[in-house]
Design a protein around this motif. Structure first.
Motif, PDB file in Angstrom:
ATOM      1  N   PRO A 113       0.887  -1.344  -0.019  1.00 44.91           N
ATOM      2  CA  PRO A 113      -0.112  -0.033   0.087  1.00 44.91           C
ATOM      3  C   PRO A 113       0.850   1.328  -0.014  1.00 44.91           C
ATOM      4  O   PRO A 113       2.274   1.184   0.558  1.00 44.91           O
ATOM      5  CB  PRO A 113      -0.812  -0.367   1.273  1.00 44.91           C
ATOM      6  N   VAL A 114       0.357   2.357  -0.334  1.00 42.98           N
ATOM      7  CA  VAL A 114       0.731   3.648  -0.255  1.00 42.98           C
ATOM      8  C   VAL A 114       0.624   4.487   1.015  1.00 42.98           C
ATOM      9  O   VAL A 114      -0.576   4.279   1.355  1.00 42.98           O
ATOM     10  CB  VAL A 114       0.453   4.427  -1.834  1.00 42.98           C
ATOM     11  N   GLY A 115       1.583   4.713   1.676  1.00 41.94           N
ATOM     12  CA  GLY A 115       1.421   5.496   3.032  1.00 41.94           C
ATOM     13  C   GLY A 115       2.165   6.687   3.085  1.00 41.94           C
ATOM     14  O   GLY A 115       2.926   7.184   2.077  1.00 41.94           O
ATOM     15  N   ASN A 116       1.951   7.332   4.148  1.00 44.66           N
ATOM     16  CA  ASN A 116       3.176   8.598   4.542  1.00 44.66           C
ATOM     17  C   ASN A 116       4.464   7.960   4.701  1.00 44.66           C
ATOM     18  O   ASN A 116       5.060   7.119   4.979  1.00 44.66           O
ATOM     19  CB  ASN A 116       2.651   9.130   5.736  1.00 44.66           C
ATOM     20  N   VAL A 118       7.516   9.910   6.247  1.00 43.38           N
ATOM     21  CA  VAL A 118       7.401  10.616   7.370  1.00 43.38           C
ATOM     22  C   VAL A 118       6.315  11.473   7.875  1.00 43.38           C
ATOM     23  O   VAL A 118       5.767  11.181   8.974  1.00 43.38           O
ATOM     24  CB  VAL A 118       8.670  11.890   7.258  1.00 43.38           C
ATOM     25  N   ASP A 119       5.756  12.076   7.199  1.00 41.23           N
ATOM     26  CA  ASP A 119       4.470  12.773   7.186  1.00 41.23           C
ATOM     27  C   ASP A 119       3.514  12.599   6.229  1.00 41.23           C
ATOM     28  O   ASP A 119       3.923  12.297   4.867  1.00 41.23           O
ATOM     29  CB  ASP A 119       4.473  14.127   7.932  1.00 41.23           C
ATOM     30  N   ALA A 120       2.458  13.332   6.138  1.00 44.17           N
ATOM     31  CA  ALA A 120       1.369  13.152   5.134  1.00 44.17           C
ATOM     32  C   ALA A 120       1.844  14.150   3.696  1.00 44.17           C
ATOM     33  O   ALA A 120       0.982  14.019   2.777  1.00 44.17           O
ATOM     34  CB  ALA A 120      -0.100  13.696   5.580  1.00 44.17           C
ATOM     35  N   ASN A 121       2.867  14.919   3.736  1.00 38.89           N
ATOM     36  CA  ASN A 121       3.271  15.622   2.758  1.00 38.89           C
ATOM     37  C   ASN A 121       3.799  14.974   1.798  1.00 38.89           C
ATOM     38  O   ASN A 121       4.058  15.358   0.768  1.00 38.89           O
ATOM     39  CB  ASN A 121       4.093  16.906   3.349  1.00 38.89           C
ATOM     40  N   MET A 122       4.334  13.689   1.911  1.00 42.05           N
ATOM     41  CA  MET A 122       4.975  12.951   1.018  1.00 42.05           C
ATOM     42  C   MET A 122       4.456  11.235   1.258  1.00 42.05           C
ATOM     43  O   MET A 122       4.335  10.933   2.076  1.00 42.05           O
ATOM     44  CB  MET A 122       6.497  12.839   1.299  1.00 42.05           C
ATOM     45  N   LYS A 123       4.332  10.727  -0.116  1.00 42.89           N
ATOM     46  CA  LYS A 123       3.822   9.213   0.185  1.00 42.89           C
ATOM     47  C   LYS A 123       4.897   8.392  -0.542  1.00 42.89           C
ATOM     48  O   LYS A 123       5.798   8.678  -1.364  1.00 42.89           O
ATOM     49  CB  LYS A 123       2.670   9.036  -0.794  1.00 42.89           C
TER      50      LYS A 123
END
Length: 256
Positions: A113-116, A118-123
């Motif tokens: 799956p695609v996830g964060n 470090v944080d939600a600004n990068m996938k």
């Protein structure tokens, strides 16, 4: 107007002609016709070749650079194809890196799956540490400066998503394909698990050395990358963020 002819250039033997103007006129006419230039005759044969000149000074021995002398016949033959790679040609044998973009197969349900990141600004893709096997597939054309018969290193840059301890275990299947040949069965390649560094998002790496015997630049490499949390070698029970996948290969110093 005098009808007396001019003096003769050549003395006559016949005394009668000398004594009459008509005789002298006839002789002058004969002398004129005799002196008219006719059509040139054919050219004579060519003269003999002159003697050979002295020899010039002796030249010095050519020096072949060591990196050129080491190039094999197979590598030279490979370069008979047009060089189309956009990278500059190396002047000495060197190691190069090529990056992969994954082939996401729509029919494969176990794509990570695609996830964060470090944080939600990068996938990024995240191989999970619990559950079923997950995989991505890649393919790569050997570059035109690839040194024939040398190994390539398929490597993965990844990072743990937590500070938990444990080992991260990846494995691959690979297959070489060459134009006009029969594709062989894939080969499984495993390497020891890499310990998670104990710090979240700490960049780590796993390397796979793939044999290159018999390979030239016109081959393609297809790789299936797998993380299987159920494998006993994988003890890191958290997601692993995939940062990049690439190949290190030896580039030849041949210059066009």
């Amino acid at each position: 107007m005098s009808l007396e002819p001019p003096p003769l250039k050549t003395p006559f033997v016949g005394p009668m002609i000398e004594r009459t103007p008509l005789g002298r006129w006839l002789y002058l006419l004969w002398e004129h016709v005799r002196n008219i230039t006719g059509t040139p005759g054919p050219a004579g044969p060519a003269g003999e070749t002159g003697p050979t000149g002295p020899a010039g000074p002796a030249g010095s021995d050519a020096t072949v650079p060591a990196h050129v002398a080491a190039i094999t016949t197979g590598e030279i033959a490979a370069w008979n194809e047009a060089y189309t790679d956009s990278q500059a040609i190396p002047l000495t044998e060197t190691t190069r890196e090529a990056q992969f973009t994954p082939m996401v197969l729509a029919s494969v349900a176990n794509t990570p799956p695609v996830g964060n990141l470090v944080d939600a600004n990068m996938k990024c893709y995240r191989f999970e540490g619990i559950g079923a096997l997950e995989e991505l597939s890649y393919s790569w054309d050997l570059q035109h400066d690839y040194k024939a018969n040398t190994d390539v290193v398929f490597h993965i840059h990844w990072a743990p998503t937590s500070a938990a301890a444990g080992d991260v275990y990846f494995k691959i299947y690979y297959v070489w394909e060459a134009m006009g040949s029969v594709i062989p069965a894939p080969t499984l390649l495993t390497v020891p698990a890499v310990p998670a560094p104990g710090v979240a998002w700490h960049s780590s790496r796993t390397d796979f050395t793939i044999p290159g015997v018999g390979r030239t630049f016109n081959a393609r490499l297809v790789v299936r990358l797998i993380r299987d949390p159920t494998d006993a070698a994988d003890t890191y029970a958290a997601d692993v963020a995939l940062l990049s996948v690439g190949i290190h290969y030896t580039a030849i110093p041949l210059q066009p």
